[in-house]
Design a protein around this motif. Sequence first.
Motif, PDB file in Angstrom:
ATOM      1  N   ILE A  98       0.844  -1.201   0.000  1.00 34.92           N
ATOM      2  CA  ILE A  98       0.000   0.000   0.000  1.00 34.92           C
ATOM      3  C   ILE A  98       0.875   1.246   0.000  1.00 34.92           C
ATOM      4  O   ILE A  98       0.612   2.220  -0.718  1.00 34.92           O
ATOM      5  CB  ILE A  98      -0.935  -0.010   1.228  1.00 34.92           C
ATOM      6  N   GLY A  99       1.936   1.208   0.803  1.00 30.06           N
ATOM      7  CA  GLY A  99       2.813   2.359   0.925  1.00 30.06           C
ATOM      8  C   GLY A  99       3.503   2.756  -0.366  1.00 30.06           C
ATOM      9  O   GLY A  99       3.626   3.947  -0.683  1.00 30.06           O
ATOM     10  N   ILE A 100       3.943   1.768  -1.154  1.00 25.41           N
ATOM     11  CA  ILE A 100       4.689   2.125  -2.367  1.00 25.41           C
ATOM     12  C   ILE A 100       3.787   2.751  -3.433  1.00 25.41           C
ATOM     13  O   ILE A 100       4.267   3.523  -4.276  1.00 25.41           O
ATOM     14  CB  ILE A 100       5.470   0.920  -2.941  1.00 25.41           C
ATOM     15  N   ILE A 101       2.495   2.448  -3.406  1.00 24.95           N
ATOM     16  CA  ILE A 101       1.579   3.134  -4.317  1.00 24.95           C
ATOM     17  C   ILE A 101       1.436   4.594  -3.905  1.00 24.95           C
ATOM     18  O   ILE A 101       1.497   5.517  -4.731  1.00 24.95           O
ATOM     19  CB  ILE A 101       0.199   2.445  -4.338  1.00 24.95           C
ATOM     20  N   LEU A 102       1.271   4.840  -2.611  1.00 18.78           N
ATOM     21  CA  LEU A 102       1.121   6.207  -2.117  1.00 18.78           C
ATOM     22  C   LEU A 102       2.413   7.008  -2.302  1.00 18.78           C
ATOM     23  O   LEU A 102       2.373   8.212  -2.583  1.00 18.78           O
ATOM     24  CB  LEU A 102       0.723   6.190  -0.641  1.00 18.78           C
TER      25      LEU A 102
ATOM     26  N   LEU B 132      13.124  14.457  -8.092  1.00 15.96           N
ATOM     27  CA  LEU B 132      11.722  14.481  -7.684  1.00 15.96           C
ATOM     28  C   LEU B 132      11.630  14.745  -6.180  1.00 15.96           C
ATOM     29  O   LEU B 132      12.037  13.907  -5.372  1.00 15.96           O
ATOM     30  CB  LEU B 132      11.036  13.150  -8.020  1.00 15.96           C
ATOM     31  N   ILE B 133      11.089  15.896  -5.818  1.00 20.16           N
ATOM     32  CA  ILE B 133      10.995  16.271  -4.410  1.00 20.16           C
ATOM     33  C   ILE B 133      10.083  15.310  -3.657  1.00 20.16           C
ATOM     34  O   ILE B 133      10.328  14.974  -2.489  1.00 20.16           O
ATOM     35  CB  ILE B 133      10.479  17.714  -4.266  1.00 20.16           C
ATOM     36  N   GLY B 134       9.015  14.852  -4.317  1.00 19.42           N
ATOM     37  CA  GLY B 134       8.118  13.891  -3.682  1.00 19.42           C
ATOM     38  C   GLY B 134       8.850  12.627  -3.275  1.00 19.42           C
ATOM     39  O   GLY B 134       8.588  12.056  -2.198  1.00 19.42           O
ATOM     40  N   SER B 135       9.775  12.179  -4.110  1.00 14.07           N
ATOM     41  CA  SER B 135      10.557  10.979  -3.789  1.00 14.07           C
ATOM     42  C   SER B 135      11.517  11.241  -2.634  1.00 14.07           C
ATOM     43  O   SER B 135      11.783  10.352  -1.826  1.00 14.07           O
ATOM     44  CB  SER B 135      11.325  10.507  -5.025  1.00 14.07           C
ATOM     45  N   TRP B 136      12.047  12.471  -2.549  1.00 17.58           N
ATOM     46  CA  TRP B 136      12.902  12.827  -1.415  1.00 17.58           C
ATOM     47  C   TRP B 136      12.110  12.735  -0.106  1.00 17.58           C
ATOM     48  O   TRP B 136      12.613  12.237   0.905  1.00 17.58           O
ATOM     49  CB  TRP B 136      13.452  14.243  -1.588  1.00 17.58           C
TER      50      TRP B 136
ATOM     51  N   PRO C 191       6.086  18.705  -6.517  1.00 14.19           N
ATOM     52  CA  PRO C 191       4.704  18.306  -6.775  1.00 14.19           C
ATOM     53  C   PRO C 191       3.713  19.117  -5.947  1.00 14.19           C
ATOM     54  O   PRO C 191       4.100  20.002  -5.171  1.00 14.19           O
ATOM     55  CB  PRO C 191       4.695  16.833  -6.345  1.00 14.19           C
ATOM     56  N   SER C 192       2.442  18.812  -6.093  1.00 14.95           N
ATOM     57  CA  SER C 192       1.399  19.488  -5.331  1.00 14.95           C
ATOM     58  C   SER C 192       1.480  19.100  -3.865  1.00 14.95           C
ATOM     59  O   SER C 192       2.127  18.110  -3.486  1.00 14.95           O
ATOM     60  CB  SER C 192       0.029  19.114  -5.886  1.00 14.95           C
ATOM     61  N   SER C 193       0.805  19.863  -3.014  1.00 19.44           N
ATOM     62  CA  SER C 193       0.796  19.566  -1.587  1.00 19.44           C
ATOM     63  C   SER C 193       0.144  18.212  -1.319  1.00 19.44           C
ATOM     64  O   SER C 193       0.557  17.484  -0.406  1.00 19.44           O
ATOM     65  CB  SER C 193       0.058  20.664  -0.821  1.00 19.44           C
ATOM     66  N   ALA C 194      -0.879  17.854  -2.117  1.00 22.29           N
ATOM     67  CA  ALA C 194      -1.539  16.558  -1.945  1.00 22.29           C
ATOM     68  C   ALA C 194      -0.575  15.414  -2.242  1.00 22.29           C
ATOM     69  O   ALA C 194      -0.558  14.394  -1.533  1.00 22.29           O
ATOM     70  CB  ALA C 194      -2.760  16.463  -2.852  1.00 22.29           C
ATOM     71  N   THR C 195       0.256  15.578  -3.275  1.00 25.42           N
ATOM     72  CA  THR C 195       1.240  14.547  -3.617  1.00 25.42           C
ATOM     73  C   THR C 195       2.314  14.441  -2.552  1.00 25.42           C
ATOM     74  O   THR C 195       2.759  13.340  -2.211  1.00 25.42           O
ATOM     75  CB  THR C 195       1.880  14.857  -4.981  1.00 25.42           C
ATOM     76  N   LEU C 196       2.725  15.581  -2.008  1.00 28.57           N
ATOM     77  CA  LEU C 196       3.719  15.557  -0.933  1.00 28.57           C
ATOM     78  C   LEU C 196       3.182  14.829   0.296  1.00 28.57           C
ATOM     79  O   LEU C 196       3.903  14.054   0.939  1.00 28.57           O
ATOM     80  CB  LEU C 196       4.124  16.987  -0.566  1.00 28.57           C
ATOM     81  N   LEU C 197       1.911  15.068   0.625  1.00 28.51           N
ATOM     82  CA  LEU C 197       1.298  14.382   1.762  1.00 28.51           C
ATOM     83  C   LEU C 197       1.221  12.876   1.498  1.00 28.51           C
ATOM     84  O   LEU C 197       1.514  12.063   2.374  1.00 28.51           O
ATOM     85  CB  LEU C 197      -0.103  14.940   2.018  1.00 28.51           C
ATOM     86  N   SER C 198       0.838  12.516   0.274  1.00 26.55           N
ATOM     87  CA  SER C 198       0.775  11.102  -0.097  1.00 26.55           C
ATOM     88  C   SER C 198       2.152  10.463  -0.022  1.00 26.55           C
ATOM     89  O   SER C 198       2.303   9.328   0.458  1.00 26.55           O
ATOM     90  CB  SER C 198       0.207  10.961  -1.512  1.00 26.55           C
ATOM     91  N   SER C 199       3.174  11.186  -0.463  1.00 27.07           N
ATOM     92  CA  SER C 199       4.545  10.672  -0.412  1.00 27.07           C
ATOM     93  C   SER C 199       4.989  10.446   1.025  1.00 27.07           C
ATOM     94  O   SER C 199       5.644   9.437   1.334  1.00 27.07           O
ATOM     95  CB  SER C 199       5.499  11.654  -1.092  1.00 27.07           C
ATOM     96  N   MET C 200       4.620  11.371   1.905  1.00 31.28           N
ATOM     97  CA  MET C 200       4.987  11.237   3.312  1.00 31.28           C
ATOM     98  C   MET C 200       4.320  10.009   3.937  1.00 31.28           C
ATOM     99  O   MET C 200       4.995   9.193   4.582  1.00 31.28           O
ATOM    100  CB  MET C 200       4.572  12.491   4.084  1.00 31.28           C
ATOM    101  N   ILE C 201       3.018   9.867   3.731  1.00 29.80           N
ATOM    102  CA  ILE C 201       2.293   8.716   4.278  1.00 29.80           C
ATOM    103  C   ILE C 201       2.833   7.421   3.684  1.00 29.80           C
ATOM    104  O   ILE C 201       3.029   6.422   4.386  1.00 29.80           O
ATOM    105  CB  ILE C 201       0.786   8.849   4.005  1.00 29.80           C
TER     106      ILE C 201
END
Length: 345
Positions: free
Chosen positions: A82-86, A102-106, A273-283
Amino acid sequence: MITGLIIGTLLGFILQRARFCMTGGFRDVYLTKNNTMLYAFFIAIAIQGILVLGFVETGALTIKASTFSLFGTIIGSLVFGIGIILAGGCATGTWYRAAEGLIGSWVALAFYMILAATMKYGALSGFSQEVSSIARYPDSIAQTTGIPQWLLIIIFTVLTIYLARKILKKPKLKVASLPAKHQGILHILFEKRWHPFVAAAIIGILAAIAWIASSQTGRNSGLGITTPSANIVTFLITGNSDLLDWGVFLVLGIFIGSYIAAKGSREFKWRLPSSATLLSSMIGGILMGIGASLAGGCTIGNGLTKTAIMSWQGWISLTFTIFGVWIAAYFVYVRKRKTTQPALT
């Protein structure tokens, strides 16, 4: 230790150039019925399995018998899937995409490493050990079934060849590409589209060599991402240089190799990325760290490495990681698509 850095650099280069991330591969089996990347993963497992078996039979390598937690492996792998999809990438995918800018990946990588360290050495280590002590069983498929290791590997290899041939027999789609700017080796390395099966074969060879190279430093294992990632964070906090083992140099090499490939192919670019993507990346990163720790490994440590030695932990983990990916894919892609479609009038 330098061999870890070398193998990691080569691995990172190949992962980036071939876009070899199993998050997309597992997801595509469910969403688009595309099995190409999954079968490529099987190729890497089969080649590694054959070579490692040869190392063991010739006495060049000794793999110790072990046990695993069935409960921890199932729960942890589901959470990890589940985590790797988010997060938008598995453990290696997150490392190589961070090297692309990619900042989201960081963000995902940071939380993955922190939670892995917390589960292994920190406040959640007791919880991790408690879960890992539940329902422990012998890990070797060969020992528990009585089927020789070599026969298990032959059966899997034959099945993999059959599945790969089905893909290769399909008509090739013509993909538009930009005019080549380089010739010869530079064109092959940085411009030519890499077939997943070719990349998988090289990854399988590198994964097998990793067993030998790692064992020379006293680390009796092959490729692994989660524990080395946890060790980096813990070393930065404690300064304990004993944590800087072969695996740490491996993951640092993956980052270096991916960066070289991204720069050489002009694919490196800082992207916020967007704030929503950053939150998803964190979770996603948090779930990756927790899940991989409970399961005893990630897509590489369990899904690629332990499957090659016909380990129950490896194959059960791979199966439930895929299930986790499909569960998350349903909610992130399928259900979301249904709820955003305009109602018919």
